[in-house]
Structures are given as C-alpha cells and as structure tokens.
Design an enzyme around this catalytic site. Structure first.
Site, PDB file in Angstrom:
ATOM      1  N   ARG A  55      23.718  15.662 119.850  1.00  0.00           N
ATOM      2  CA  ARG A  55      23.685  15.800 118.427  1.00  0.00           C
ATOM      3  C   ARG A  55      24.790  15.205 117.511  1.00  0.00           C
ATOM      4  NH1 ARG A  55      20.624  21.253 116.718  1.00  0.00           N
ATOM      5  NH2 ARG A  55      19.911  20.064 114.809  1.00  0.00           N
ATOM      6  N   ASP A 110      10.083  20.328 116.766  1.00  0.00           N
ATOM      7  CA  ASP A 110      10.133  22.006 116.689  1.00  0.00           C
ATOM      8  C   ASP A 110       8.970  22.603 117.084  1.00  0.00           C
ATOM      9  OD1 ASP A 110      12.755  21.339 115.991  1.00  0.00           O
ATOM     10  OD2 ASP A 110      12.445  22.012 113.711  1.00  0.00           O
ATOM     11  N   ILE A 166      13.002  13.109 120.309  1.00  0.00           N
ATOM     12  CA  ILE A 166      14.238  13.330 119.292  1.00  0.00           C
ATOM     13  C   ILE A 166      15.412  13.962 120.061  1.00  0.00           C
ATOM     14  CG2 ILE A 166      14.672  14.754 117.018  1.00  0.00           C
ATOM     15  CD1 ILE A 166      12.135  12.514 116.772  1.00  0.00           C
ATOM     16  N   LYS A 171      13.244  27.801 107.323  1.00  0.00           N
ATOM     17  CA  LYS A 171      14.697  27.719 107.557  1.00  0.00           C
ATOM     18  C   LYS A 171      15.226  26.456 107.189  1.00  0.00           C
ATOM     19  CE  LYS A 171      15.870  26.833 111.903  1.00  0.00           C
ATOM     20  NZ  LYS A 171      16.776  25.848 112.247  1.00  0.00           N
ATOM     21  N   ASN A 172      14.749  25.399 107.666  1.00  0.00           N
ATOM     22  CA  ASN A 172      15.173  24.023 107.443  1.00  0.00           C
ATOM     23  C   ASN A 172      15.451  23.481 106.133  1.00  0.00           C
ATOM     24  OD1 ASN A 172      15.994  24.388 110.078  1.00  0.00           O
ATOM     25  ND2 ASN A 172      14.245  22.862 111.007  1.00  0.00           N
ATOM     26  N   ARG A 205      17.568  33.290 114.667  1.00  0.00           N
ATOM     27  CA  ARG A 205      18.082  32.396 114.091  1.00  0.00           C
ATOM     28  C   ARG A 205      16.955  31.894 113.144  1.00  0.00           C
ATOM     29  NH1 ARG A 205      21.420  27.880 116.881  1.00  0.00           N
ATOM     30  NH2 ARG A 205      21.525  27.476 114.702  1.00  0.00           N
ATOM     31  N   CYS A 222      25.250  20.838 121.460  1.00  0.00           N
ATOM     32  CA  CYS A 222      24.513  21.925 121.312  1.00  0.00           C
ATOM     33  C   CYS A 222      23.553  22.144 122.441  1.00  0.00           C
ATOM     34  CB  CYS A 222      23.966  22.433 120.013  1.00  0.00           C
ATOM     35  SG  CYS A 222      22.417  21.497 119.910  1.00  0.00           S
ATOM     36  N   ARG A 263      25.222  24.361 113.533  1.00  0.00           N
ATOM     37  CA  ARG A 263      25.465  22.841 113.248  1.00  0.00           C
ATOM     38  C   ARG A 263      25.052  22.398 111.711  1.00  0.00           C
ATOM     39  NH1 ARG A 263      26.171  19.170 116.943  1.00  0.00           N
ATOM     40  NH2 ARG A 263      25.081  17.973 115.431  1.00  0.00           N
TER      41      ARG A 263
END
Ligand code: EPU
Length: 429
Positions: A122, A310, A332, A22-23, A402, A117, A93
């Site tokens: 963020r 993550d 983070i 995804k990223n 997502r 969020c 975002r």
C-alpha cells in the site's frame, strides 16, 4: 478477548438500515481542515476508524463535539499543528488523507510514513507524485514525510498511473486551494469521491467531473464550513445482501440506507450466481433472497464501477458454496486472500495462485474457530458462520469494529443467532 459467536442455520428476515460510509466519512472529516469554522457531518458511522480520525484532527487542534452518536460538529478554526503522528497513522492508514487538506490550507504537512498493512505494501507514491506536480516539495526522514508548499500550489495536469482512491482524494483536497486549474486524469470514480467533491463544492470549491475519470478543479481562495450528510455505506449494504443470499428466510433480507446504483456490479454478479434481488418500489433499498442453488461465476476486482475489492471476501463465501468451479481474481491489493485460508478451515475448497483464487464449490461449511484477517475478511467469516453447521467463533474482531457499526446488533435484528462474547485470551494462560 472479544469474539463473535455465530450459531449457523437460523434463517434471516427483516430490514436493516446501513450506516454512513466509512470510506467517505474519514475523508470528509479530513476535508473539514480546509474550511476554518465548524462543519457538521451527519450520518457518520460510529466505528473505530472514525474515532481514530477524530483523534488525528484533535491532535492538530480541532475541536469535535459529538452532537449525537452520528453527528459530529468539527471546528477546525484553532488548528495549529500539521502533523499526523506515527501512532495514529500506524493504527489507520487513512490518516494520510489529511495531507491534501493541510497542504491546501497551511501549505505544509508532516505525516508519518505509512508502512505496509495486512492487505499489502500500500504505497502512497502516486499521492506524492501528484502533489509534487502541484508544487509540493517532499523530504522524507526519520519515518516522516515532510511536505512543503510554502511557494504555493499551482494547478496542473496530473495523470494517475492507476485510479487510486486515496491519491485522487488527496489531490482534489490540495487542488481546491491551488492557483489555477488542476485536471486529474485516470481519477478514481468511487461514490465516496463524489461525496467528497459534493461537500467541497458546498464549501465553495469548483470541482467538476467527480465520478468520471477526469476531474477538473478550479482553485479558490477560501472554503467555508457546511453541514453535510455522509453517503450510505455500499459495502456494508453488500455485506448484508450476501447474508440474505446465504441464509434468508422466505421474505428475504431487505437493506436500506444506501444507493442501489452504487452496487451495480455486485448486484449483477450476485444475480449471475442465482441470487434474486428486488429493488424496493421507492428505490430506497434492495431485498436479497436466499439462493437455493448457487451458480459458479468468475469475478475480478477492479476500481469502481468494477467489482469492489471490499466485497471480494463476502462474494467468496457465496462462490465457495457454488455448484461448480469459480475463479476470483484480486487486482487491487496483493494480499487480500488471507480470509480464504480461514474459510478453508470451515470446509471450503480454495487454492490460491498469485492473485487468483480457484474455488471448487462445496456443499456446506462447518462451524469452526476462525480469526479475522482484516475488516472485510472478518465480516465475511461471520457471514459464513450464519450458514455453517454448528458454531463459529470469530476472533480478532477489532478488525470488524473498524468499519461495521453494531454488526452483531444489526444481524440480531434480522433474527440471526449471533453474539459478542468474551473468552479467555489463550496467550494469557
Ligand atoms: N497504490 C499505490 N500507490 C499509491 C496509491 C495506491 O501503489 O500511491 C496501490 C495500493 O497499494 C493498492 C491500490 O493502489 O494496491 C489501490 O489503492 P487505493 O489508493 O485505490 O486505495 P486506498 O485509498 O488506499 C481505499 C479504501 C479501501 C478500498 C480501496 C479500493 C479508504 C480509507 N480505504 O483505499 O477500503 O479497498 O480504496 O477501493 O477509503 C476497506 O474499507 O476495507 C478498505 C480497505
């Protein structure tokens, strides 16, 4: 209301192939703006965040052909708008990733200011400071950031205060079209940044050092469209490896479609917990075996190659069953422990103090109705349900959609007793 219902205690076995990351996919899609013409991306995950990025690009005038479920042909030659509207940025975002490419190609961008969020505030101050150093002028009004580089982008040295993934990406995507050389110091080193730099270099950019803390970008006059394959999703892979560690049958759970080198610290911590992880002979994946006794291990999340934030929630599902006490420190995001309170509802013993989670291992989870607080937390609750006694109903699963393609189907492919089902929404009663 859609929920994921998990019947705990069924051993998992078999092989699962993860989707594209995804990223990475989101930033590669944004980067197509830099190369007028049709760029084809393969191995794109079919997830809702990708659909949102598709909408962002279409609003700007891009045409997207869905060649097949995982292949997008994105034609950005007709792009004639430079705005990422509020309703899409509010949904995702990562829409702010179009700022760098828009500045690189058109010298202007209008981006809705992302609010906080569910992971925290963020901010994007580092994106802005870095782009200002390249010559971008910013004006913020009525909830929008207006970025103007009509006087041109000029390469310079930028030292990031923190190795931010998004800031590194936006800076690279602007710097590829700047005059002269940009050096980004303290750059983020995530594999998704390497993937982005690879594609940009295929397009004609001159980027060196991606994957190290110093990235050097020599500006070029134009970029051309290419065909590029999205790197495999290391976080999805890690999620399935944790599933294997929790509840695999004798043959273990094998995960392919990603690069095991991208999970170095996750593997190291899982092995320290007592999980046996084998690399497939051809290096194309890993097999995780069930950990009969989980050892307590402290974990702190850090930028790559540190332990990924993550994977923090998924790792906590293991730690909370360890024989002893563990501490997980989240460095983070300021608000990424919401998942822990849901896990407590399943019987975990976890106390949160600031950015530390103090975890006292328990013998097992009991199935319960729980709510996904965010993407990774939601997936981790499904993992906990796999080993829980009884049934776990995970709601708010739009978070999971997502970032995980066919999560339920992939788990069913491993023999899990999981289904997606619709229940009446209590708010509508
Ligand atoms: N930060 C600032 N100012 C900035 C930029 C970042 O204060 O200008 C702070 C953030 O608030 C955060 C920290 O720095 O506390 C790290 O942010 P970073 O910029 O590195 O993260 P990101 O680009 O917003 C990406 C992923 C996240 C992943 C992080 C860290 C995407 C679309 N998102 O976010 O993925 O957790 O890097 O690796 O690439 C997820 O997939 O579940 C997810 C949240």
């Amino acid at each position: 209301m859609d929920i994921i219902r998990v019947e705990g205690g069924h051993p998992l076995e078999g092989t699962v192939r993860v989707s594209g990351a995804k990223n990475s996919a989101l930033k590669l899609m944004a980067a197509t703006l830099l190369a007028p013409g049709t760029t084809t991306l393969t191995n794109v995950p079919d997830i809702s965040d990708v659909h949102v990025m598709g909408k962002v690009l279409k609003r700007m005038g891009a045409r997207i052909e869905v060649v097949d479920k995982h292949t997008l042909a994105i034609d950005t030659s007709g792009v004639d708008s430079w705005e990422a509207p509020y309703e899409l940025v509010a949904k995702m975002r990562a829409s702010t990733a179009v700022m760098g490419p828009l500045l690189g190609r058109f010298g202007k961008a209008k981006i809705a200011m992302p609010g906080g969020c569910n992971l925290g505030a963020r901010k994007i101050d580092m994106h802005i400071l870095g782009l200002e150093a390249l010559g971008v002028e910013f004006d913020t009004s009525h909830g929008y950031i207006h970025a103007d580089a009509s006087k041109g982008l000029t390469g310079t040295n930028v030292t990031l205060e923190f190795a931010s993934v998004g800031a590194t990406e936006n800076l690279i995507m602007a710097a590829v079209r700047a005059a002269g050389t940009t050096v980004i110091d303290n750059a983020a080193r995530e594999p998704e940044i390497v993937d982005l730099a690879c594609m940009l270099n295929e397009m004609g950019a001159q980027i060196q050092g991606a994957g190290t803390p110093v990235v050097t970008v020599e500006g070029v006059n134009e970029l051309h469209p290419v065909t590029h394959r999205v790197v495999g999703d290391r976080i999805e892979a890690g999620t399935f490896l944790v599933a294997g560690a929790l509840v695999a049958g004798p043959a273990g759970v094998t995960v392919t479609g990603f690069s095991p080198q991208h999970l170095g610290m996750v593997i190291r911590k899982m092995e320290a917990m007592g999980v046996r992880i084998e690399t497939l002979p051809d290096g194309s994946g890993l097999t995780a075996h069930r950990a009969e006794h989980i050892a307590p291990v402290d974990i702190q999340t850090l930028p790559f190659p540190g332990f990924p934030t993550d994977m923090q929630a998924q790792a906590m599902t293991l730690s909370a069953l360890a024989e002893g006490n563990s501490i997980i420190t989240e460095n983070i995001f300021e608000n990424r422990f919401m998942f822990a309170s849901e896990l407590v509802r399943m019987g975990a013993d976890i106390h949160i103090e600031g950015h530390h989670a103090m975890i006292h291992g328990v013998r097992g989870y009991s199935g319960a109705p729980v709510t996904s607080p965010d993407l990774r937390g939601g997936a981790a609750l499904v993992l906990a349900g796999l080993i829980a006694e009884g049934t776990t109903d995970v709601s708010a699963i739009h978070h999971i959609d997502r970032g995980y393609e066919n999560f339920v189907e992939k788990l069913v492919g491993l023999d899990a007793c999981v289904e997606r089902t619709t229940v009446p929404d209590p708010d509508l009663d």
